[in-house]
Design a protein around this motif. Structure first.
Motif, PDB file in Angstrom:
ATOM      1  N   PHE A   1       0.621   0.944  -2.020  1.00 11.88           N
ATOM      2  CA  PHE A   1      -0.537   1.528  -2.364  1.00 11.88           C
ATOM      3  C   PHE A   1      -1.804   0.786  -2.673  1.00 11.88           C
ATOM      4  N   PHE A   2      -2.963   1.223  -1.802  1.00 15.44           N
ATOM      5  CA  PHE A   2      -4.204   0.424  -2.091  1.00 15.44           C
ATOM      6  C   PHE A   2      -4.821   0.774  -3.294  1.00 15.44           C
ATOM      7  N   LEU A   3      -4.642   2.099  -3.972  1.00 14.15           N
ATOM      8  CA  LEU A   3      -5.182   2.458  -5.127  1.00 14.15           C
ATOM      9  C   LEU A   3      -4.132   3.729  -5.540  1.00 14.15           C
ATOM     10  N   ALA A   4      -3.000   3.358  -6.272  1.00 10.68           N
ATOM     11  CA  ALA A   4      -2.177   4.281  -6.626  1.00 10.68           C
ATOM     12  C   ALA A   4      -2.452   4.939  -7.539  1.00 10.68           C
ATOM     13  N   SER A   5      -3.563   4.754  -8.472  1.00  7.82           N
ATOM     14  CA  SER A   5      -4.218   5.486  -9.559  1.00  7.82           C
ATOM     15  C   SER A   5      -4.575   6.797  -9.161  1.00  7.82           C
ATOM     16  N   SER A   6      -5.043   6.783  -7.705  1.00  9.62           N
ATOM     17  CA  SER A   6      -5.524   8.067  -7.250  1.00  9.62           C
ATOM     18  C   SER A   6      -4.367   8.913  -6.611  1.00  9.62           C
TER      19      SER A   6
END
Length: 420
Positions: free
Chosen positions: A121-126
Motif C-alpha cells: 500500500f502506498f497510502l494504506a490510511s486512505s
C-alpha cells in the motif's frame, strides 16, 4: 429532471455539463474544478446549493475510523454541513460499502491474487477498510504510510501498527489545511538499498486509488498486479508506463452507469432517491445490482506496448572451485576437506536472484529483452547426491519468483535441466 453538481478539488480544465439517463431518469451532471482553492469551493456551495438536488465533492480526505474514533478533517466536516436543504456527499458511502464488496468479488473470481502474496500500500490510511478485509487472507503487508506522510523510509506490517501510527499523526494532520500534495517519489534509488524498505518493492500486488496517481511517482511495477478504485484514460497511461502486468479496476463505466469515481457514483445514487436522506447500505447495493457495476481486469501485454520482454534463467556453480574464487579464500582450494565442506554448507542456502542482463534487442523486430538471472548454490555433485525433491522445490520457488517479476519464459541452465 434531477440535477447534480460535482465540485472537484482538481483542475478546471476537466469541467463538463451534460445530461445523462440512468435507470430511466434524466440527470444533469455539472462538474466544476476549483484547483484546490478551498475558499472558492465554499463560495460555489453557497451560490449553487438551491439550484441542484445533490452536491458531490471530489478530492477531499476521507474520514478514518481508528480505535473506535472517527477522524475527519475539520475543513471537510465544515464543507459537508454547509447546506441544510441540499444533500452533500463525498463518496464515503461508496468507499465504505462498495469497495470491500468489490475486493471480495475480486477474491472470489481470482483466489490466487492475494493468497500467500505480499501486498503493498502506498497510502494504506486512505484504504484502511480494504487492508482490514485483506487481513483475512493468507498474505503479508508492506504499508508505506510513514514515507508518504513523513518521508521516513519505514514500513508498517498490519492494521494495528497503522492505527497506532495514525493516532500519533492525526493531531498534526488535522492542523494542516487541505492542499494538493507535492510529488511523493517512490523511484528514488536509495530506497531500494534501505533494509527497512526493500520489502516494499518485492510486493506482488499493489493497492492504490485513482487520486494518488496524480501525485505519486510510482516505481517500476514490471510483473506486478495493481488494484485501483477506478481508471480514466490518463491514469491508465500512467500505469502502463510502470510496466504493470495486470490492473484490476473496481468500478468502470458501462451503458447503464456513464460515470465512475466514488463521489460521482454516490451523487448519482443520491439523485435517484425520492428523498434526501443519506443512502443506506441496502440502497447502495440495490443500485450496484441494477446498474451492473462490477470490478474488471485489464490485462496489459508488455509486447504490445513496446516494453521489454522478460525471461528468467537459473545457473549454479560447476564445482567447489567456483565457491572459493574470492582472492581472500582462493588459497583454500588446495585443501580437499575445505572444498567438501563448502559444497555441503552452501547447499543449505535457498535459491536467490543473481543478476540481470539488459541491452538485448532484436534486429528484426526491435523488441528488447531483459534477463533475470537466478542461482541455486548446489554443484552438480551435490545435485546428484541430494534428494531430488529438495532441488525441485528450489527451482519451483525461483520460477514463481520469476513469474511474479514479469518473466514470460524460464530457462534451466547446466545441471538443473539434467537433475530430474
Amino acid at each position: 429532471m434531477k440535477e447534480l453538481l460535482n465540485l472537484s478539488m482538481g483542475a478546471a480544465a476537466d469541467n463538463f455539463d451534460e445530461t445523462v439517463e440512468v435507470l430511466g431518469q434524466k440527470i444533469r451532471v455539472k462538474r466544476l474544478g476549483v484547483e484546490f482553492n478551498h475558499s472558492l469551493l465554499r463560495q460555489l456551495i453557497k451560490r449553487h446549493e438551491r439550484e441542484f438536488d445533490v452536491i458531490s465533492l471530489t478530492g477531499l480526505p476521507s474520514p478514518i475510523k481508528v480505535k473506535g474514533k472517527i477522524y475527519e478533517h475539520p475543513q471537510v466536516k465544515e464543507l459537508m454541513s454547509m447546506s441544510e436543504k441540499t444533500p452533500i456527499v463525498d463518496g464515503r458511502n461508496i468507499r465504505d460499502i462498495y469497495m470491500p464488496w468489490a475486493l471480495n468479488f475480486l477474491i472470489s473470481k481470482n483466489p490466487e491474487l492475494f493468497n500467500h502474496k505480499k501486498i503493498g500500500f502506498f497510502l494504506a490510511s486512505s484504504q484502511l477498510q480494504l487492508l482490514q478485509e485483506l487481513e483475512r487472507q493468507e498474505c503479508e503487508f508492506c504499508l508505506a504510510d510513514p514515507y508518504f506522510f513523513n518521508k521516513l523510509p519505514l514500513l508498517l506490517k498490519n492494521s494495528k501498527q497503522l492505527e497506532n501510527f495514525l493516532s500519533l499523526n492525526f493531531p498534526f494532520l488535522n492542523q494542516r489545511r487541505i492542499r494538493k500534495f507535492a510529488n511523493r517519489d517512490y523511484t528514488k534509488k536509495f530506497l531500494r538499498h534501505i533494509p527497512s524498505f526493500k520489502d516494499f518493492f518485492s510486493c506482488d500486488v499493489f493497492l492504490l486509488n485513482n487520486a494518488q496517481l496524480e501525485y505519486l511517482q510510482l516505481p517500476d511495477l514490471t510483473g506486478k498486479s495493481v488494484i485501483i478504485d477506478y481508471l480514466n484514460s490518463r491514469t491508465l497511461e500512467i500505469l502502463k508506463k510502470t510496466n504493470a502486468a495486470n490492473i484490476y479496476t473496481c468500478s468502470v463505466k458501462n451503458e447503464k452507469m456513464p460515470f465512475y469515481g466514488h463521489s460521482l457514483m454516490e451523487g448519482i445514487f443520491q439523485a435517484l432517491k425520492d428523498e434526501g436522506s443519506p443512502l443506506t447500505e441496502g440502497e447502495v447495493f440495490e443500485f450496484i445490482e441494477k446498474l451492473e457495476i462490477r470490478p474488471k481486469q485489464v490485462v496489459i501485454s508488455s509486447n504490445s506496448m513496446g516494453q521489454a520482454s522478460r525471461f528468467g534463467f537459473v545457473v549454479h556453480p560447476l564445482g567447489a572451485h567456483d565457491l572459493l574464487k574470492h582472492p581472500m579464500i582462493r588459497p583454500l582450494r588446495r585443501f580437499e576437506s575445505v572444498k567438501d565442506f563448502s559444497e555441503k554448507a552452501v547447499s543449505a542456502l535457498p535459491g536467490f536472484h543473481y543478476g540481470k542482463i539488459s541491452g538485448i534487442k532484436s534486429a528484426a523486430s526491435g523488441v528488447e529483452a531483459v534477463g533475470e538471472i537466478y542461482a541455486i548454490s548446489e554443484t552438480p555433485k551435490m545435485m546428484m547426491s541430494s534428494e531430488k525433491e529438495k532441488i525441485y522445490s528450489k527451482l519451483v520457488c525461483l520460477t514463481k519468483r520469476a513469474r511474479n517479476e514479469g518473466c514470460q519464459l524460464f530457462g534451466l541452465g547446466a545441471y538443473t535441466k539434467i537433475v530430474g
